[in-house]
Design a protein around this motif. Structure first.
Motif, PDB file in Angstrom:
ATOM      1  N   UNK A  18      -5.445  11.489  -2.130  1.00 15.91           N
ATOM      2  CA  UNK A  18      -5.103  12.641  -2.961  1.00 15.91           C
ATOM      3  C   UNK A  18      -4.454  13.768  -2.164  1.00 15.91           C
ATOM      4  N   UNK A  19      -4.570  13.734  -0.828  1.00 19.15           N
ATOM      5  CA  UNK A  19      -3.846  14.722  -0.031  1.00 19.15           C
ATOM      6  C   UNK A  19      -2.355  14.596  -0.264  1.00 19.15           C
ATOM      7  N   UNK A  20      -1.887  13.381  -0.518  1.00 15.51           N
ATOM      8  CA  UNK A  20      -0.462  13.165  -0.758  1.00 15.51           C
ATOM      9  C   UNK A  20      -0.086  13.157  -2.223  1.00 15.51           C
ATOM     10  N   UNK A  21      -1.022  12.737  -3.103  1.00 12.39           N
ATOM     11  CA  UNK A  21      -0.676  12.567  -4.517  1.00 12.39           C
ATOM     12  C   UNK A  21      -1.200  13.674  -5.433  1.00 12.39           C
TER      13      UNK A  21
ATOM     14  N   UNK B  47      -8.058  15.496  -0.182  1.00 16.39           N
ATOM     15  CA  UNK B  47      -7.470  16.805  -0.470  1.00 16.39           C
ATOM     16  C   UNK B  47      -8.461  17.801  -1.015  1.00 16.39           C
ATOM     17  N   UNK B  48      -7.987  18.620  -1.952  1.00 18.20           N
ATOM     18  CA  UNK B  48      -8.810  19.704  -2.503  1.00 18.20           C
ATOM     19  C   UNK B  48      -9.983  19.202  -3.337  1.00 18.20           C
ATOM     20  N   UNK B  49      -9.959  17.939  -3.727  1.00 15.58           N
ATOM     21  CA  UNK B  49     -11.044  17.382  -4.540  1.00 15.58           C
ATOM     22  C   UNK B  49     -12.133  16.731  -3.700  1.00 15.58           C
ATOM     23  N   UNK B  50     -12.045  16.843  -2.386  1.00 14.10           N
ATOM     24  CA  UNK B  50     -12.961  16.116  -1.509  1.00 14.10           C
ATOM     25  C   UNK B  50     -14.428  16.456  -1.770  1.00 14.10           C
ATOM     26  N   UNK B  51     -14.754  17.736  -1.850  1.00 16.07           N
ATOM     27  CA  UNK B  51     -16.151  18.143  -2.045  1.00 16.07           C
ATOM     28  C   UNK B  51     -16.666  17.643  -3.390  1.00 16.07           C
ATOM     29  N   UNK B  52     -15.878  17.857  -4.450  1.00 12.49           N
ATOM     30  CA  UNK B  52     -16.305  17.420  -5.785  1.00 12.49           C
ATOM     31  C   UNK B  52     -16.532  15.908  -5.833  1.00 12.49           C
ATOM     32  N   UNK B  53     -15.644  15.141  -5.238  1.00  3.27           N
ATOM     33  CA  UNK B  53     -15.757  13.685  -5.292  1.00  3.27           C
ATOM     34  C   UNK B  53     -16.934  13.178  -4.467  1.00  3.27           C
ATOM     35  N   UNK B  54     -17.256  13.871  -3.374  1.00  2.00           N
ATOM     36  CA  UNK B  54     -18.445  13.491  -2.612  1.00  2.00           C
ATOM     37  C   UNK B  54     -19.712  13.795  -3.408  1.00  2.00           C
ATOM     38  N   UNK B  55     -19.718  14.911  -4.119  1.00  5.11           N
ATOM     39  CA  UNK B  55     -20.877  15.240  -4.952  1.00  5.11           C
ATOM     40  C   UNK B  55     -21.050  14.218  -6.072  1.00  5.11           C
TER      41      UNK B  55
ATOM     42  N   UNK C 242       0.816  -1.212   0.000  1.00  4.76           N
ATOM     43  CA  UNK C 242       0.000   0.000   0.000  1.00  4.76           C
ATOM     44  C   UNK C 242       0.845   1.256   0.000  1.00  4.76           C
ATOM     45  N   UNK C 243       0.178   2.392  -0.073  1.00  3.42           N
ATOM     46  CA  UNK C 243       0.880   3.679  -0.072  1.00  3.42           C
ATOM     47  C   UNK C 243      -0.071   4.795   0.329  1.00  3.42           C
ATOM     48  N   UNK C 244       0.473   5.831   0.949  1.00  4.07           N
ATOM     49  CA  UNK C 244      -0.289   7.076   1.128  1.00  4.07           C
ATOM     50  C   UNK C 244       0.568   8.298   0.859  1.00  4.07           C
ATOM     51  N   UNK C 245       1.812   8.088   0.357  1.00  2.21           N
ATOM     52  CA  UNK C 245       2.659   9.218  -0.032  1.00  2.21           C
ATOM     53  C   UNK C 245       3.616   8.771  -1.133  1.00  2.21           C
TER      54      UNK C 245
END
Length: 362
Positions: free
Chosen positions: A99-102, A271-279, A70-73
């Protein structure tokens, strides 16, 4: 661990992907276990601690190893794969995870792809040709083999049918019939990956099919259980948009006499895409044939808003898990199916535990 692993000249299979790594690892181990003694990670020991600790358990009794990575960074897959030195590298899928890391899905792909550079001499790349990112691997100048349902892969699944008791049957390459004890269609793809690995090390299809049928799936990952006439599907281990889509498919296609209820918590580390991906995931939920959505967590507000647009799905956001559980106690009836999903940090297993205890006492 790196030095110890290199003492053993056995098949070592490394598995990575944005979703389904642990399940795939378990299925591969079941297939290989039909013929040989297999070492595998316990649970999700797939990080800088778990991978070396697992490899240090290699002994002369082992004839193969299956290692989840696995990975997170950035850089973690390359580092861990260098320790594993796989003879077979299995890449399952690429999606918006960690995505916070990538920062982008393309970066996730490059991270997962780095496993290939650590292959032992003569090693083989095994990849999901249905995945739009992994499809690029058709062009690599290394031995490779593909699997998939919707593409022209080397190993395919067809004649997919749902069995009466929590099962799916299908044929591998149109010839070899398999029954897997699951209702999760994505697990068919995982099973194909295991079949490829089995054939690469010389296991006949008869034993591969037996291994697929014998496979048992990890705790808290789309595990169905019946409690007083209510089916609870526990998928509370973790969540990202890719695995959430799989859960929606499972719930949408689940045979049920009563209501289909989704209990869900935030998908974290986006990360910054959190809101869009939840929608986006909420919009998918709206057309998945779900009757009720009970959501918890600040990001789930956006999911609920997007999922309530078709007028057929009742979607409610709750301020606390306690209030959500209160709704479950008043509304869940025999014949209903309840799927629970959320990231690890949301601890959505609390809803599973509450519902089980409530139903057993009722």
């Amino acid at each position: 661990a790196r030095a110890h692993r290199r003492r053993f000249h056995i098949p070592v299979i490394a598995v990575t992907g944005s979703a389904g790594k642990t399940t795939t690892k378990e299925i591969i181990a079941s297939v290989l276990g039909q013929r040989c003694a297999v070492l595998k990670n316990q649970g999700s020991f797939n990080n800088q601690w778990g991978v070396p600790l697992t490899l240090l358990q290699l002994s002369v009794r082992h004839q193969a190893a299956v290692i989840e990575v696995g990975t997170n960074h950035p850089g973690e897959i390359a580092y861990l794969s260098g320790i594993v030195c796989p003879t077979i590298a299995v890449l399952m899928n690429i999606g918006p995870s960690h995505l916070e890391g990538f920062h982008s899905v393309e970066n996730v792909y490059q991270e997962k792809r780095s496993m290939i550079d650590a292959l032992a001499p003569g090693g083989t790349v095994v990849f999901n040709r249905d995945d739009v990112f992994l499809r690029r691997l058709c062009r690599i100048k290394r031995p490779h083999c593909s699997f998939g349902i919707h593409s022209n892969a080397d190993f395919t699944a067809s004649n997919i049918h749902q069995e009466k008791v929590f099962g799916l049957s299908f044929k591998i390459n149109g010839r070899h019939r398999v029954v897997m004890k699951t209702l999760v269609r994505e697990y068919i793809v995982n099973g194909l990956a295991a079949a490829v690995c089995g054939r690469l090390i010389g296991i006949p299809f008869r034993e591969i099919c037996a291994g697929l049928q014998a496979a048992r799936f990890p705790h808290n990952r789309q595990c169905p259980q019946s409690v007083k006439g209510v089916t609870i599907i526990n998928d509370s281990y973790n969540a990202n948009p890719l695995s959430f889509r799989s859960s929606l498919n499972t719930l949408g296609s689940f045979p049920v006499k009563g209501k289909k209820i989704l209990v869900c918590g935030d998908m974290l580390e986006l990360g910054k895409d959190a809101v869009r991906l939840h929608r986006e995931t909420g919009r998918l939920a709206a057309y998945s044939g779900i009757d009720h959505i009970c959501a918890f967590g600040p990001l789930m507000k956006h999911f609920v808003k997007a999922s309530s647009g078709n007028g057929k799905t009742e979607a409610v956001h709750y301020k606390s898990i306690t209030v959500l559980n209160r709704w479950l106690s008043k509304n869940v009836q025999p014949g209903d199916v309840v799927l629970v999903k959320g990231s690890r940090g949301m601890r959505m297993e609390r809803a599973v535990e509450f519902l089980k205890k409530y139903l057993e006492k009722r």
